[in-house]
Design an enzyme around this catalytic site. Structure first.
Site, short mmCIF file in Angstrom:
data_model
loop_
_atom_site.label_atom_id
_atom_site.label_comp_id
_atom_site.label_asym_id
_atom_site.label_seq_id
_atom_site.Cartn_x
_atom_site.Cartn_y
_atom_site.Cartn_z
N LEU A 19 0.95 -1.27 -0.02
CA LEU A 19 -0.16 0.13 -0.05
C LEU A 19 0.80 1.19 -0.13
CD1 LEU A 19 -2.76 -1.08 2.29
CD2 LEU A 19 -2.76 -1.19 0.02
N ALA A 20 1.81 1.12 -0.86
CA ALA A 20 2.55 2.46 -0.98
C ALA A 20 1.74 3.35 -2.06
CB ALA A 20 3.72 2.26 -1.75
N LYS A 84 7.65 -3.92 -4.68
CA LYS A 84 9.30 -3.57 -5.65
C LYS A 84 9.28 -4.82 -6.59
CE LYS A 84 13.76 -1.93 -5.26
NZ LYS A 84 14.78 -1.54 -4.33
N SER A 137 -0.20 0.95 -16.44
CA SER A 137 0.61 2.52 -16.94
C SER A 137 -0.53 3.71 -16.48
CB SER A 137 1.01 2.49 -18.17
OG SER A 137 1.45 3.79 -18.60
N GLY A 138 0.22 4.70 -16.06
CA GLY A 138 -0.55 5.99 -15.74
C GLY A 138 -0.07 6.68 -14.60
N LYS A 191 4.18 -4.06 -21.40
CA LYS A 191 4.31 -3.11 -20.55
C LYS A 191 5.86 -2.55 -20.78
CE LYS A 191 3.60 0.12 -17.37
NZ LYS A 191 4.88 0.50 -16.74
N HIS A 194 5.97 -0.56 -23.77
CA HIS A 194 5.48 0.51 -23.49
C HIS A 194 6.46 1.62 -23.04
CE1 HIS A 194 3.57 3.40 -20.73
NE2 HIS A 194 2.60 3.46 -21.39
N GLU A 198 7.92 5.12 -24.48
CA GLU A 198 8.02 6.35 -23.27
C GLU A 198 9.31 6.96 -23.27
OE1 GLU A 198 7.80 6.73 -18.64
OE2 GLU A 198 5.98 5.63 -19.60
N ARG A 454 33.03 -11.01 -43.01
CA ARG A 454 32.76 -12.09 -42.21
C ARG A 454 33.32 -13.45 -42.82
NH1 ARG A 454 27.98 -13.55 -40.87
NH2 ARG A 454 28.19 -14.14 -38.70
#
Length: 484
Positions: A19-20, A84, A137-138, A191, A194, A198, A454
């Protein structure tokens, strides 16, 4: 209403542990949407602080132990972990799994590495539990008011979990910004990509700001006005919107623009690096994302930057004299480079889907990224339309709308990169995005020489343009060519 788990068992539809700020806000979001939420945190003080401040926002069940927490949940039990990433997540998962029963669902809503999610899903499946890696996300605001949610995991778990997640997600045109992404680690993979996009988007915006400042001499407020104007057009997006707000903020201590007193060393939590590493493993060129990650690393190399100050710049060119034209050039270059960043991200999603057999639908990503998430932008509607029209689209860059957008921007794009180079202004994301585009459209690349080299030192063979098969030149012999 708040009750203790001991007073009424098994009535919560969802449980949140951790509950952070993010966990608290998501718990409040569930409660505001009429769901009874069981609360748990290692430190009971955080649970009580949430209830003291927001306990009147909905129906919460206060718990102190994992056993109480699990007992408060309706079956199949649904628990969202917001802790975390890494060892802490594994510890919480193990503690919950020991108290849960087959058919129950554990959801990891943190930024977990997708390979960890694959591992965890397989291990919990052997114990009869469903594990869902859900990218969210948000930020703090999205968690409270409606995020974009990317849940992976077993499809059958989405039947019990999906309606809850969809109810708290952002909504665009009546469509939830949440859908079942695919199996095991696919939600966290998407994610991750994403977040990589970002990184690129933020770097491109930063380079545009730098050009206004160093090439045109604009102050922060002037640049803010430009970004505000741009946010009413094709570039409309959350990141452009908040850029104007950040640039317009005045520092209370000095009276200067806040951006001018912030240390120019950008930090990162690792998701951008994960994106680049995964792209390397998949063989996907995400050059814009990579340059954004490296730009942050360079900005944080303070000792090296300090030692390099005053190094020769060479003969620099003159600054642009037509401010209006160069402003429009920057706008077009930013838009074209953003298209490349998104195109590369969707290429990586397709490659990951192929590699892991996820059968992902790219249009779904564009749909759920239109609201709630950090990279939400007007042109995601265009991306959705592109994939709706052609789900097997080879690249966004060749889709008619985006092809035309780049063609309209190409001259401006080149002028921006050339001008920045002649002025000694670093634009790694603008430049690499343009080079990527030129590489895609090139008739012939120097990779032919690479293959010859090569073959010379390692007998790695090559293909010919006029015959099928693999070939090798006997470089240390008579230099004749043989079938490989």
């Amino acid at each position: 209403m708040t009750t203790s788990a001991s007073t009424e068992a098994a009535r919560a539809q969802i449980g949140v542990t951790g509950l952070a700020v993010m966990g608290s806000n998501i718990a409040r979001n569930f409660a505001r949407h009429g769901h009874t939420v069981a609360l748990h945190n290692r430190s009971i003080a955080k649970t009580d602080a949430l209830l003291a401040a927001h306990g009147d926002e909905g129906d919460f069940v206060r718990t102190e132990t994992v056993e109480e927490f699990v007992a408060a949940l309706q079956k199949p039990r649904r628990v969202l972990i917001m802790v975390k990433a890494g060892e802490a997540t594994d510890a919480v998962i193990e503690e919950l799994a020991a108290a849960m029963e087959p058919g129950d669902i554990i959801i990891d809503g943190g930024n977990a590495l997708y390979t960890d999610t694959i591992r965890r899903e397989a291990a919990l499946a052997q114990r009869g539990l469903h594990f869902v890696g859900a990218g969210i996300s948000g930020g703090e605001e999205g968690a409270l008011n409606g995020p974009s949610i990317m849940p992976g995991g077993p499809k059958e778990s989405y039947a019990a979990l999906g309606p809850l997640l969809e109810s708290i997600s952002a909504q665009v045109d009546g469509t939830p910004c949440c859908t079942h992404i695919g199996p095991d680690g696919s939600g966290h993979f998407v994610k991750m990509v994403h977040n990589g996009i970002e990184y690129a988007d933020m770097q491109l915006i930063g380079e545009a700001y730098n050009l206004f400042r160093d090439a045109l001499g604009f102050d922060a407020a002037q640049v803010a006005d430009v970004f505000t104007e741009w946010n009413s057009g094709d570039l409309e997006s959350y990141l452009v919107e908040i850029t104007a707000e950040v640039l317009r903020q005045t520092d209370a201590k000095t009276g200067q623009a806040l951006v001018d007193v912030i240390v120019d060393a950008a930090e990162q939590k690792g998701t951008g690096r994960w994106t680049v590493k995964a792209a390397l493993d998949l063989g996907v060129p995400v050059t814009g994302i990579a340059e954004a990650v490296f730009a942050r690393a360079l900005s944080g190399s303070r000792e090296q930057r300090k030692a390099a100050r005053g190094l020769a710049s060479g003969q620099l060119g003159g600054k642009p004299t037509d401010v209006e034209q160069f402003t429009e050039d920057i706008r077009r270059a930013l838009y074209a480079s953003k298209i490349v960043a998104y195109a590369q991200g969707f290429d990586q999603i397709r490659a990951g889907s192929d590699e892991y057999g996820w059968d992902l639908t790219p249009g779904d990503m564009a749909t759920i990224w239109r609201g709630g998430c950090i990279i939400r932008a007007r042109f995601l509607n265009r991306i959705k339309e592109a994939y709706d029209t052609n789900p097997d689209l080879t690249s966004l860059i060749v889709e008619p709308y985006f092809r035309e957008a780049i063609e309209n921007a190409i001259d401006s794009w080149r002028r921006v990169v050339v001008t920045a180079t002649t002025l000694g202004i670093p634009v790694p994301a603008f430049a690499s995005s343009l080079s990527y585009y030129d590489g895609l459209r090139a008739e012939r690349l120097p990779a032919a020489l690479t293959q010859g080299q090569r073959d010379f030192f390692g007998a790695h063979t090559y293909e010919r343009i006029d015959a099928p098969g693999k070939f090798h030149t006997l470089w240390s012999g008579d230099r004749s060519e043989v079938d490989a």
